[in-house]
Design a protein around this motif. Sequence first.
Motif, short mmCIF file in Angstrom:
data_model
loop_
_atom_site.label_atom_id
_atom_site.label_comp_id
_atom_site.label_asym_id
_atom_site.label_seq_id
_atom_site.Cartn_x
_atom_site.Cartn_y
_atom_site.Cartn_z
N MET A 182 48.96 -14.12 -0.81
CA MET A 182 50.08 -14.22 -0.04
C MET A 182 50.34 -15.55 0.85
O MET A 182 51.02 -15.76 1.53
CB MET A 182 49.71 -13.18 1.06
CG MET A 182 50.80 -12.77 1.91
SD MET A 182 52.62 -12.41 1.37
CE MET A 182 52.25 -10.72 0.75
N GLY A 183 48.77 -16.13 0.66
CA GLY A 183 48.83 -17.46 1.33
C GLY A 183 48.24 -17.51 2.61
O GLY A 183 47.43 -16.71 2.90
N ASN A 184 48.53 -18.45 3.64
CA ASN A 184 47.68 -18.76 4.81
C ASN A 184 48.33 -17.53 5.95
O ASN A 184 49.43 -18.10 6.58
CB ASN A 184 47.95 -20.07 5.30
CG ASN A 184 47.16 -20.32 6.67
OD1 ASN A 184 46.20 -19.67 6.83
ND2 ASN A 184 47.48 -21.35 7.30
N THR A 185 48.07 -16.47 5.90
CA THR A 185 48.21 -15.37 6.87
C THR A 185 47.23 -15.16 7.79
O THR A 185 45.92 -15.30 7.34
CB THR A 185 48.92 -13.95 6.45
OG1 THR A 185 48.02 -13.43 5.23
CG2 THR A 185 50.22 -14.47 5.24
N GLU A 186 47.64 -14.52 9.03
CA GLU A 186 46.32 -14.23 10.15
C GLU A 186 45.79 -12.99 9.95
O GLU A 186 44.80 -12.83 10.64
CB GLU A 186 47.16 -14.33 11.47
CG GLU A 186 48.26 -13.18 11.59
CD GLU A 186 48.78 -13.31 13.01
OE1 GLU A 186 49.68 -12.44 13.32
OE2 GLU A 186 48.57 -14.30 13.51
N MET A 187 46.28 -12.01 8.91
CA MET A 187 45.73 -10.98 8.44
C MET A 187 46.03 -10.69 7.20
O MET A 187 46.84 -11.02 6.44
CB MET A 187 46.18 -10.00 9.61
CG MET A 187 47.83 -9.87 9.51
SD MET A 187 48.66 -8.41 10.62
CE MET A 187 48.00 -9.31 12.09
N PRO A 188 45.23 -9.71 6.72
CA PRO A 188 45.41 -9.06 5.29
C PRO A 188 46.92 -8.60 5.08
O PRO A 188 47.49 -8.24 6.01
CB PRO A 188 44.37 -7.95 4.95
CG PRO A 188 43.42 -8.16 6.16
CD PRO A 188 43.93 -9.04 7.15
N LYS A 189 47.38 -8.75 3.74
CA LYS A 189 48.85 -8.44 3.53
C LYS A 189 49.22 -7.22 3.90
O LYS A 189 50.43 -6.91 4.46
CB LYS A 189 49.10 -8.82 2.12
CG LYS A 189 48.23 -7.75 1.13
CD LYS A 189 48.51 -8.41 -0.19
CE LYS A 189 47.71 -7.64 -1.41
NZ LYS A 189 47.57 -7.93 -2.71
N GLN A 190 48.31 -6.18 3.70
CA GLN A 190 48.75 -4.75 4.21
C GLN A 190 49.22 -4.48 5.62
O GLN A 190 50.00 -3.43 5.94
CB GLN A 190 47.68 -3.57 3.72
CG GLN A 190 46.37 -3.97 4.44
CD GLN A 190 45.45 -4.95 3.58
OE1 GLN A 190 45.86 -5.59 2.71
NE2 GLN A 190 44.18 -4.72 3.73
N PHE A 191 48.73 -5.39 6.32
CA PHE A 191 49.09 -5.34 7.78
C PHE A 191 50.34 -6.36 8.34
O PHE A 191 50.72 -6.17 9.62
CB PHE A 191 47.89 -5.73 8.68
CG PHE A 191 46.49 -4.94 8.28
CD1 PHE A 191 46.57 -3.55 8.72
CD2 PHE A 191 45.58 -5.52 7.84
CE1 PHE A 191 45.47 -2.98 8.51
CE2 PHE A 191 44.39 -4.96 7.44
CZ PHE A 191 44.47 -3.46 7.91
N LEU A 192 50.91 -7.03 7.21
CA LEU A 192 52.14 -7.78 7.74
C LEU A 192 53.16 -7.00 8.00
O LEU A 192 53.27 -5.88 7.49
CB LEU A 192 52.31 -8.69 6.55
CG LEU A 192 51.30 -9.78 6.30
CD1 LEU A 192 51.64 -10.71 5.21
CD2 LEU A 192 51.08 -10.76 7.46
N MET A 193 54.00 -7.56 8.62
CA MET A 193 55.52 -6.57 9.06
C MET A 193 56.26 -6.54 7.82
O MET A 193 56.50 -7.58 7.31
CB MET A 193 56.06 -7.13 10.37
CG MET A 193 55.23 -7.14 11.65
SD MET A 193 54.76 -5.59 12.28
CE MET A 193 56.36 -4.94 12.57
N LEU A 194 56.85 -5.40 7.62
CA LEU A 194 58.01 -5.28 6.64
C LEU A 194 58.91 -4.49 7.46
O LEU A 194 59.03 -3.44 8.06
CB LEU A 194 57.73 -4.27 5.42
CG LEU A 194 58.79 -3.77 4.53
CD1 LEU A 194 59.20 -4.99 3.90
CD2 LEU A 194 57.91 -3.02 3.30
N GLY A 195 60.29 -5.03 7.79
CA GLY A 195 61.27 -4.66 8.71
C GLY A 195 60.55 -4.70 10.28
O GLY A 195 60.03 -5.41 10.66
N ASN A 196 60.75 -3.32 10.55
CA ASN A 196 60.06 -3.15 12.03
C ASN A 196 58.74 -2.51 12.13
O ASN A 196 58.06 -2.03 13.19
CB ASN A 196 61.07 -2.35 12.67
CG ASN A 196 60.91 -0.66 12.12
OD1 ASN A 196 60.39 -0.40 11.20
ND2 ASN A 196 62.10 0.12 12.75
#
Length: 235
Positions: A15-29
């Motif tokens: 996913m690249g440089n993100t502050e948290m694992p991808k499963q916790f990223l926002m999708l919509g709201n």
Amino acid sequence: MIYAEILAGGKGTRMGNTEMPKQFLMLGNKPIFIHTVEQFLLNRRIDKILICCPEQWMAYTKDTLKKYSVNMDTIFVIKGGNTRNETILNGCNFIEENFGLHDDDIILTHDAVRPFINQRIIDDNIDGTLKYGAIDTVVEAFDTIVHSIDGKLITDIPLRDEMYQGQTPQSFNIKLLMSLFHSLTKAEKEILTDACKALVIKGKDVHLVKGEVYNIKITTQHDLKVANGLIEGDK
């Protein structure tokens, strides 16, 4: 009993440089994994849901579930493993230790980052696993598959009509899966890419159910953009 195991143990390096694992990223709201969990909560045939995540994110996972008012009555957040199959086995061990195992117990293992799963796929996995013992969710391969051993030259081009792309859920009779995992040699464990392969290399049948093209796995930033487009299109 029918269990669902949401695999949220990955670190999401692609996913690249993100502050948290991808499963916790926002999708919509809301976070990706919340969308996924909600789909399994909708299915009344599922008795309990396990969410397997990195140990350092367990508290965050529980807090996020509460933040989005997810009913926790049947949800258990447990520690994932170092590999996908280790995570799946952790879930099975948790079930055995806390609820005991029965001959007809089954488990649906599903990627936390496949939030567009639908009820038809879930029901087909349940029905198929109760009947056959092992199910993989797949879609037909639309593109030609090219095989190369060294990444430089074509080794083979298999018949496209015989090729499928694997999705999840992958679903199993729990006793069958655990017995096969425990029977694997060290060399066999090293070549496993998913749980179904454990059955295949041991000569056990794995039946197929049809997935959906939109049952995508959100792995990269591009995938996340596509997923957000799908969310917006449903409004």
